[in-house]
Enzyme design. Structure first.
Site, PDB file in Angstrom:
ATOM      1  N   LEU A 286     -17.067   3.931 -41.148  1.00 26.17           N
ATOM      2  CA  LEU A 286     -17.297   4.441 -42.495  1.00 26.17           C
ATOM      3  C   LEU A 286     -18.364   5.525 -42.430  1.00 26.17           C
ATOM      4  CD1 LEU A 286     -17.440   1.172 -44.681  1.00 26.17           C
ATOM      5  CD2 LEU A 286     -15.515   2.750 -44.420  1.00 26.17           C
ATOM      6  N   ASP A 287     -18.221   6.556 -43.261  1.00 24.57           N
ATOM      7  CA  ASP A 287     -19.257   7.579 -43.359  1.00 24.57           C
ATOM      8  C   ASP A 287     -20.567   6.932 -43.795  1.00 24.57           C
ATOM      9  OD1 ASP A 287     -17.383   9.501 -42.735  1.00 24.57           O
ATOM     10  OD2 ASP A 287     -16.958  10.006 -44.824  1.00 24.57           O
ATOM     11  N   ARG A 288     -21.661   7.605 -43.506  1.00 26.79           N
ATOM     12  CA  ARG A 288     -22.991   7.068 -43.816  1.00 26.79           C
ATOM     13  C   ARG A 288     -23.111   6.672 -45.295  1.00 26.79           C
ATOM     14  NH1 ARG A 288     -28.046   8.985 -45.617  1.00 26.79           N
ATOM     15  NH2 ARG A 288     -29.791   7.802 -44.712  1.00 26.79           N
TER      16      ARG A 288
ATOM     17  N   ARG B  12     -11.929  12.075 -48.876  1.00 24.21           N
ATOM     18  CA  ARG B  12     -12.757  13.093 -49.511  1.00 24.21           C
ATOM     19  C   ARG B  12     -12.056  14.448 -49.520  1.00 24.21           C
ATOM     20  NH1 ARG B  12     -18.158  12.363 -46.125  1.00 24.21           N
ATOM     21  NH2 ARG B  12     -18.978  13.902 -47.620  1.00 24.21           N
TER      22      ARG B  12
END
Length: 295
Positions: free
Chosen positions: A135-137, A235
């Site tokens: 997962l992205d930060r 995104r």
């Protein structure tokens, strides 16, 4: 005590060679080579055997994998992990926002990988960290972590065959007019950035299903199902159709009401890599992510 990772299975029919039974059990040729030459072992009914050994139905095969080398650059840290599920093969956690999955130059410590390594040390698990679903930060939600390279291999095969399913919920800008749609648009790295991605003709195939759950005053709550796992896929796809995620300033979203992308992994499903049992995990959307719906 031997801390090397090991698995057992029972042979179902007569006449197979050990190497063929291992292949049926999901042991790759690369893994088998490592077992043979890097400090592992193969046993049949408690006696060490080579891969040409003929098997009988009811034989108990034990695979002892070679020790795993943990990267010296991955520092063990001791922070809280929101553990949703754990067994001898897997660790499922619910990651909060603002924590990186792995260390980076910008964030060399305090990542999920740092905390998992520390957790493994305390539990006496002789394994490095194998992140299956990143997962992205600034994205929160469910993450799948394997406890051994062989389990990681099996889970990677599940990802390739779409057996591992992930769904997200997000708050996006504007009212999404189509209730259900499927976005199939290839994604590649943007020439002017080492981080940013974009929809481009020569990119990798990417497929996201979008379902509208709720319309707010200015924004929409959507459910997203990933069929591929490209970097920043959700995104990029939502920005591509004119509805960037709230808080996602990298792809055109406003941070007026939220300082991170409003994205949370709410659902993960897969067959257990060892038993085949269907595993389903769910996580609630954090309350602060729904606030932009009412703004």
């Amino acid at each position: 005590m031997d801390k090397r990772y090991q698995l057992q299975f029972i042979v179902k029919e007569d006449g197979q060679l050990l190497r063929d039974a291992l292949a049926d059990f999901g042991i790759s040729k690369r893994t088998l080579t490592a077992v043979k030459f890097d400090g592992g072992a193969l046993y049949v009914n408690g006696e060490e055997r080579n891969v040409r050994h003929p098997l009988q139905g009811g034989d108990v095969v034990t695979i002892i994998f070679p020790p795993e080398e943990v990267s010296e650059g991955l520092i063990a840290e001791y922070g809280e992990l929101a553990i949703v599920y754990e067994d001898e093969a897997l660790l499922i956690i619910d990651k909060p926002a603002y924590i990186s999955t792995i260390p980076s130059r910008e964030h060399p410590s305090g990542s999920v990988a740092n905390y998992v390594r520390g957790y493994f040390q305390r539990q006496g698990i002789a394994s490095t960290v194998h992140i299956v679903t990143r997962l992205d930060r600034d994205t929160s939600g469910l993450m799948v972590i394997a406890k051994h390279r062989h389990i990681h291999h099996l889970m990677s095969e599940q990802q390739k065959s779409a057996q591992l399913q992930r769904e997200y919920e997000a708050v996006v800008e504007g009212h999404v007019k189509i209730e259900k749609q499927s976005i199939k648009a290839p994604i590649g790295r943007k020439d002017s950035s080492i981080i940013e991605r974009e929809v481009c003709a020569d990119g990798q195939a990417a497929h996201t299903d979008v379902t509208v759950l709720k319309q707010g005053n200015k924004n929409s709550l959507v459910r997203l199902k990933l069929h591929t796992g490209r970097t920043h896929q959700i995104r990029v796809h939502m920005a591509h159709i004119g509805h960037p995620l709230v808080g996602d300033d990298l792809y055109g979203g406003s941070q007026q009401s939220l300082d991170r992308q409003a994205l949370h992994c709410v659902f993960v499903q897969f067959p257990h890599p060892l038993t085949g049992e269907v595993m389903i995990f769910e996580s609630q959307l954090p309350e602060n992510l729904t606030q932009p719906l009412n703004n």
